[in-house]
Motif scaffolding. Structure first.
Motif, mmCIF file in Angstrom:
data_model
loop_
_atom_site.group_PDB
_atom_site.id
_atom_site.type_symbol
_atom_site.label_atom_id
_atom_site.label_comp_id
_atom_site.label_asym_id
_atom_site.label_seq_id
_atom_site.Cartn_x
_atom_site.Cartn_y
_atom_site.Cartn_z
ATOM 1 N N ARG A 125 -13.549 37.391 32.740
ATOM 2 C CA ARG A 125 -12.792 38.375 31.964
ATOM 3 C C ARG A 125 -13.041 39.792 32.502
ATOM 4 N NH1 ARG A 125 -10.348 36.802 27.060
ATOM 5 N NH2 ARG A 125 -10.013 34.538 27.207
ATOM 6 N N PRO A 126 -12.029 40.666 32.405
ATOM 7 C CA PRO A 126 -12.189 42.031 32.908
ATOM 8 C C PRO A 126 -12.963 42.919 31.943
ATOM 9 C CG PRO A 126 -10.009 41.770 31.966
ATOM 10 C CD PRO A 126 -10.667 40.409 31.906
ATOM 11 N N SER A 127 -13.495 44.016 32.478
ATOM 12 C CA SER A 127 -14.107 45.035 31.649
ATOM 13 C C SER A 127 -13.001 45.951 31.122
ATOM 14 C CB SER A 127 -15.146 45.822 32.457
ATOM 15 O OG SER A 127 -15.858 46.712 31.613
ATOM 16 N N TYR A 128 -13.342 47.189 30.791
ATOM 17 C CA TYR A 128 -12.391 48.093 30.139
ATOM 18 C C TYR A 128 -12.285 49.394 30.932
ATOM 19 C CZ TYR A 128 -12.772 44.735 26.420
ATOM 20 O OH TYR A 128 -12.740 43.555 25.709
ATOM 21 N N TRP A 170 -7.780 45.946 23.231
ATOM 22 C CA TRP A 170 -7.455 44.702 23.921
ATOM 23 C C TRP A 170 -7.039 44.982 25.362
ATOM 24 C CZ3 TRP A 170 -5.608 45.384 18.866
ATOM 25 C CH2 TRP A 170 -5.932 44.403 17.933
ATOM 26 N N ASN A 171 -7.410 44.080 26.267
ATOM 27 C CA ASN A 171 -6.836 44.008 27.612
ATOM 28 C C ASN A 171 -5.805 42.891 27.641
ATOM 29 O OD1 ASN A 171 -8.591 45.966 28.783
ATOM 30 N ND2 ASN A 171 -10.185 44.411 29.037
ATOM 31 N N LEU A 172 -4.719 43.096 28.378
ATOM 32 C CA LEU A 172 -3.707 42.050 28.515
ATOM 33 C C LEU A 172 -3.047 42.148 29.883
ATOM 34 C CD1 LEU A 172 -2.177 39.743 27.011
ATOM 35 C CD2 LEU A 172 -0.430 41.456 26.449
ATOM 36 N N GLU A 173 -2.881 41.008 30.524
ATOM 37 C CA GLU A 173 -2.163 40.958 31.790
ATOM 38 C C GLU A 173 -0.750 41.509 31.598
ATOM 39 O OE1 GLU A 173 -4.630 37.047 31.433
ATOM 40 O OE2 GLU A 173 -3.444 38.358 30.134
ATOM 41 N N ASP A 174 -0.285 42.298 32.545
ATOM 42 C CA ASP A 174 1.026 42.942 32.423
ATOM 43 C C ASP A 174 2.079 42.110 33.149
ATOM 44 O OD1 ASP A 174 3.202 44.554 32.188
ATOM 45 O OD2 ASP A 174 2.200 46.387 32.841
ATOM 46 N N ARG A 175 2.741 41.240 32.414
ATOM 47 C CA ARG A 175 3.707 40.308 32.986
ATOM 48 C C ARG A 175 4.970 41.004 33.475
ATOM 49 N NH1 ARG A 175 3.843 36.577 28.152
ATOM 50 N NH2 ARG A 175 5.024 35.187 29.523
ATOM 51 N N ASP A 176 5.211 42.242 33.063
ATOM 52 C CA ASP A 176 6.433 42.939 33.438
ATOM 53 C C ASP A 176 6.355 43.596 34.810
ATOM 54 O OD1 ASP A 176 7.624 42.318 30.984
ATOM 55 O OD2 ASP A 176 6.730 44.069 30.018
ATOM 56 N N ARG A 177 5.174 43.642 35.424
ATOM 57 C CA ARG A 177 5.024 44.365 36.688
ATOM 58 C C ARG A 177 4.889 43.471 37.903
ATOM 59 N NH1 ARG A 177 0.165 47.771 34.968
ATOM 60 N NH2 ARG A 177 0.029 48.402 37.153
ATOM 61 N N ALA A 178 4.877 42.160 37.710
ATOM 62 C CA ALA A 178 4.825 41.245 38.863
ATOM 63 C C ALA A 178 5.275 39.860 38.427
ATOM 64 C CB ALA A 178 3.411 41.179 39.452
ATOM 65 N N GLY A 179 6.124 39.254 39.248
ATOM 66 C CA GLY A 179 6.630 37.927 38.923
ATOM 67 C C GLY A 179 5.530 36.897 38.800
ATOM 68 N N TRP A 180 4.526 36.960 39.683
ATOM 69 C CA TRP A 180 3.472 35.943 39.637
ATOM 70 C C TRP A 180 2.668 36.025 38.334
ATOM 71 C CZ3 TRP A 180 -1.700 36.901 39.140
ATOM 72 C CH2 TRP A 180 -2.168 38.188 39.456
ATOM 73 N N VAL A 181 2.502 37.245 37.796
ATOM 74 C CA VAL A 181 1.776 37.388 36.528
ATOM 75 C C VAL A 181 2.572 36.753 35.394
ATOM 76 C CG1 VAL A 181 0.769 39.005 34.875
ATOM 77 C CG2 VAL A 181 0.656 39.501 37.323
#
Length: 278
Positions: free
Chosen positions: A24-27, A149-160
């Motif tokens: 998991r990532p830090s902040y 909260w941290n969240l992967e940004d699905r709008d900035r890369a197709g693979w995400v």
């Protein structure tokens, strides 16, 4: 773990905590600086961190230059015995301790805390009204509660987006942050009685990652960790296919196999209402 979602109990149970802490990532530093601005006191603060997990946020906070000498005491609360164990191994400062507890029952004395912080956890809360009652009880009259909260940004890369879509098939109706169910806390009687309107901030950034770390991060999700081995292996295979294709990938260092992982960090801060003496 009383009053904890069954998927959270199993998915964050024994044998999962080391992977969680590693993957998991830090902040981001700017979010920690912002949290400091919420309580402008000059003297060090008493902080309660609920749902402290393995201490990812705790370690980020105590090592941040804005916070190094600004914490009088930090009391972490976490219902998972395995996560408390990792927290205790990784957090070694004398003014930080951890104990068993939940959102609704922290065992913190009345009016002790200047700040309550909940990192990557409040979406699991089973009773928002009771939780807000507990926050108000343990906070000082000028205190605040902060959710991050941290969240992967699905709008900035197709693979995400493809990674998220693949793992979200297995959420099993769990109250994930992205669904926004946690916002129901801000309309409960206890919240409306005790807190001001919430203030929200969002930061966009990217982390540097590898394909292996992306897979590990997906495996650290509670709803993936509980899958049967055959089903989990299928998830891993599909994720590796997505990552090998790498739609919209931005390389950090192709020779090292590192690339950008788009992320967002969300902070929601709520100040306790001032009592008016009319």
């Amino acid at each position: 773990m009383l009053n904890v979602h069954t998927i959270a109990q199993s998915g964050f149970g024994a044998g999962t905590n080391e992977l969680y802490d590693r993957a998991r990532p830090s902040y981001p530093t700017q979010s920690l600086t912002f949290i400091k601005s919420i309580n402008p006191k000059s003297e060090p603060l008493n902080i309660v961190e609920i749902g402290a997990g393995t201490g990812l946020f705790t370690r980020a906070l105590i090592s941040h230059p804005d916070w190094t000498s600004y914490i009088a005491r930090l009391r972490a609360v976490e219902p998972s015995e395995g996560m408390r164990k990792v927290w205790s191994e990784r957090v070694t400062v004398e003014n930080a301790t951890i104990e068993d507890g939940t959102f609704e029952s922290t065992a913190v004395p009345d009016g002790w805390a200047d700040l309550v912080i909940i990192a990557q956890a409040f979406h699991w809360c089973p009773d928002y009204d009771k939780a807000c009652t507990e926050f108000s009880r343990i906070l000082k009259k000028d205190g605040s509660v902060v959710f991050i909260w941290n969240l992967e940004d699905r709008d900035r890369a197709g693979w995400v987006a493809q990674v998220r879509e693949r793992i979200e098939r297995h959420e099993q109706g769990t109250p994930q942050f992205r669904l926004g169910l946690w916002r129901g806390a801000f309309t409960t009687p206890s919240y409306l009685e005790n807190f001001e309107n919430p203030q929200e901030n969002v930061w966009e950034y990217h982390l540097v990652t590898t394909e292996d770390l992306c897979v590990d991060r997906a495996l650290s999700k509670s709803y993936i960790a509980v899958l049967p081995p055959e089903e989990m292996n299928k998830v891993v295979s599909d994720l590796k296919t997505i990552l090998a294709r790498g739609d919209d990938r931005v390389w950090a260092d192709r020779s090292q196999g590192t690339f950008e992982y788009p992320y967002k960090t969300f902070v929601v801060a709520s100040r306790k209402k001032r009592i008016r003496n009319d």
